[in-house]
Structure formats: C-alpha cells, structure tokens
Design an enzyme around this catalytic site. Sequence first.
Site, short mmCIF file in Angstrom:
data_model
loop_
_atom_site.label_atom_id
_atom_site.label_comp_id
_atom_site.label_asym_id
_atom_site.label_seq_id
_atom_site.Cartn_x
_atom_site.Cartn_y
_atom_site.Cartn_z
N CYS A 2 25.20 -5.83 9.74
CA CYS A 2 24.35 -6.11 9.62
C CYS A 2 24.25 -7.68 9.21
O CYS A 2 25.30 -8.39 8.94
CB CYS A 2 23.89 -5.99 7.79
N CYS A 13 23.98 -9.97 6.01
CA CYS A 13 24.55 -10.10 5.11
C CYS A 13 26.13 -10.80 6.06
O CYS A 13 26.82 -10.79 5.05
CB CYS A 13 25.55 -8.64 5.25
N ASP A 14 26.37 -10.76 6.71
CA ASP A 14 27.37 -10.96 7.97
C ASP A 14 27.49 -12.44 8.76
O ASP A 14 28.32 -12.09 9.21
CB ASP A 14 28.37 -10.09 8.63
#
Length: 341
Positions: free
Chosen positions: A136, A139-140
């Site tokens: 992701c 997200c990261d």
Amino acid sequence: MHGDVQNLVIAGSGVAGLSAAVYAARADLDPLVLEGDEPGGQLTLTTDVENFLGFPEGVGGMELIQRGKQQAERFGATFEHGRIDAADLEGRPFELSLSTGETIRTRALVVATGASARWVGAENEEALMGYGLSTCATCDGAFHRGDDVLVIGGGDSAMEEALFLTRFADSVTVVHRREELRASEIMAERALDHEDIEFRWNTELQTIHGSQEEGVTGATLVSHPDGYPKEKAADGVDVETETVDIGGVFYGVGHTPNTGFLEGTGVELDADGYILPETDENGRPTAETGVDGVFAAGDVADPNYRQAITSAGTGSMAALDAEDYLESIEESAEQTLQATV
Ligand code: NAP
C-alpha cells in the site's frame, strides 16, 4: 453465542458492504455489519477517487468510506469488529463463527468481504512485509522520502502506486514480468510519461534483501527477453540476475477474494475463489448465490470491473435481494402457522 438471531448480517465494510447496509437499514432490516480485517476495505488505501459519480472534484477514499458508514448508521445499521472464520450455511438460521471467538446466528447473509492484496512469492517477503516491503503506497509511501523504490506489477494498481510514490521517493522503478502493461491506457500513459518513473520490462523480483532492523536494502531481479523469467529459470532456462540497492518495495500485483470460509458451504466459487452469483429465470444478474439467503456484493464476486461504483451497485442489489428473501421466509412462516391453527 451472540444473543438473538440476527435478521441480516453483512460481512465486510467496504463500499459494497456499506451500500448494502444503507439499503438494508432504510428497509428496516436492522443489518449488523461485520467490519472484517480491513475495515473500510480497499478505498481506505486510496488517495483521491476521481470517478465516483457526484464528486466532480474527486473525493478522498477514506472520506467516502466514513461518509458511507455515517449514512448507514443514520438509518440504524450497527457495526461490530470481527471476520467470519467458518460458516454453517446448511441449517436455518445460519451460524457464523467469528475471529473474535463469538458465534452469530442470522437469517440472511450478504458476503461483501472483498479481495486482499496478493504477494509475489519473493524470498524474504514474509520477514520484510511492513519493514520496507508494502502492499500500500498510500499507507507507507511517506516512509520512503529520498529512497529508490521498486513497484512490482503492470496493472492499474502498480501504476497508481508508482505515480503516488514519485511524491516521496528519489526514484521509482516499475518491475513488470512481461513487456506490455495490463493497466488502462490513461494510467499507463501517466506512468510511462512521468519523468521520475522507470520501467524494467521482462523482469521479476526474486529476493528482497534487508532485515527488520535495517528495513529493505536491496533486491535481486531476474530477467529474460521473452518475459516470465522465474518460470523460465524453473524450467532450466538461463536468465539474467542483477542485485540493486533500494530502500523499499511495493507490491501492486492484484488481489485474492476473501472467500476461504465459503469453501464447501454450497456457495459456488470460480477457480480463483470469486463467488459466482446466480442469474434469474430470464438469465439476468442477481446477487443470489448457490445458497438461499446468502447474497454476494462487490469485489468478492467481481474479478472484472472491481470499481467502487460497481461495488456500490452490487451492494444495493444484495440488500434488495435479501429484503425479498426475508419477506418470503416470513410469509411462508405465517402460512405454516395459519395451517397449523
Ligand atoms: P491486475 O489488473 O490483475 O494486475 C496485476 C498485475 O500484476 C499484472 O500486470 C500482472 O502481470 C502482475 N502480477 C500478478 N501476479 C504477479 C506475480 N506473482 N509476479 C509479478 N507480477 C505479477 O490487478 P490491479 O492492478 O490490482 O487492478 C485490478 C482492477 O482494479 C482492475 O480492473 C483495475 O482497472 C482496477 N483498478 C483501477 C484503478 C484506477 O482506475 N485508479 C486503480 C487500481 C485498480 P500480468 O499482466 O503479466 O498478468
């Protein structure tokens, strides 16, 4: 055992589950939504959604989900943590065993459990997932400011991840196992035209180097001019091997439907595990499955379109079909009662 028998349980809280919840709650079916392992589903991992009707300027994925949940709650839907680990769909009511240890009984079930990110099977991926390896980018990605990163895959997800990562990373290299992208034309063009994205064609990720302390430090790539180098290497064909220094790896290689708990229940699944919904007597699509009272919505039954808007559509279909089903069992229960008095 969870108290009373529920009327309708909706498994999954992504767009499909929420749409089913809004429709079912408005129809006074008191749906209970089980949020699953990834509450809010895949849209919570997306930045902007530009193609959901009614948002001319786009809308954040997380915002769309939060609004959907509020909308469902406004009409009386309730939400609970937990994932279905096993389902007994032979008896009535159905019995669902949850990851929380609870058992829930319900008259009807909408399966909107979606699909989860696939892994590629590179050496070391289990140890490094969450330590520089991610599925992701939204997200990261921000953890990789100034890094050189790899994105694995050639579909829309991989293009989206690569484009997003250019905001943070020093360089982004897409690694694809053949020399033609699967991505839609518009996404492919955006990535191919981007000056900070490079492509490694006919190449696969064999090993990820690093540790949980240091994070990802490098990767070994294999390539062959005819593509699918790992398959070729397994067949004994010579492939080129190269080790590169990198600080992060992102997987964008598609998804697997979350239907493990349906195996052997009578709900028909295709070879990849996606639910095969039934058609009606005129051959038109429904949300019904091979088991009366179980309905499917969203990506769990859709390997083709997989869009937020189609998930919202099939979510509403599942709730409408569940409403008809619940009415029909109520009517037949009343008739049985009248016949016995
Ligand atoms: P996808 O279309 O199935 O693409 C998966 C990609 O990963 C393919 O290029 C595939 O290679 C590659 N791949 C699969 N397994 C691999 C492995 N073990 N090793 C290396 N490569 C592997 O999946 P997706 O990109 O997640 O897209 C799914 C659906 O969602 C599509 O309908 C897409 O249009 C939609 N989507 C849309 C957007 C958007 O419009 N913004 C964003 C994301 C997704 P091959 O090509 O060789 O099979």
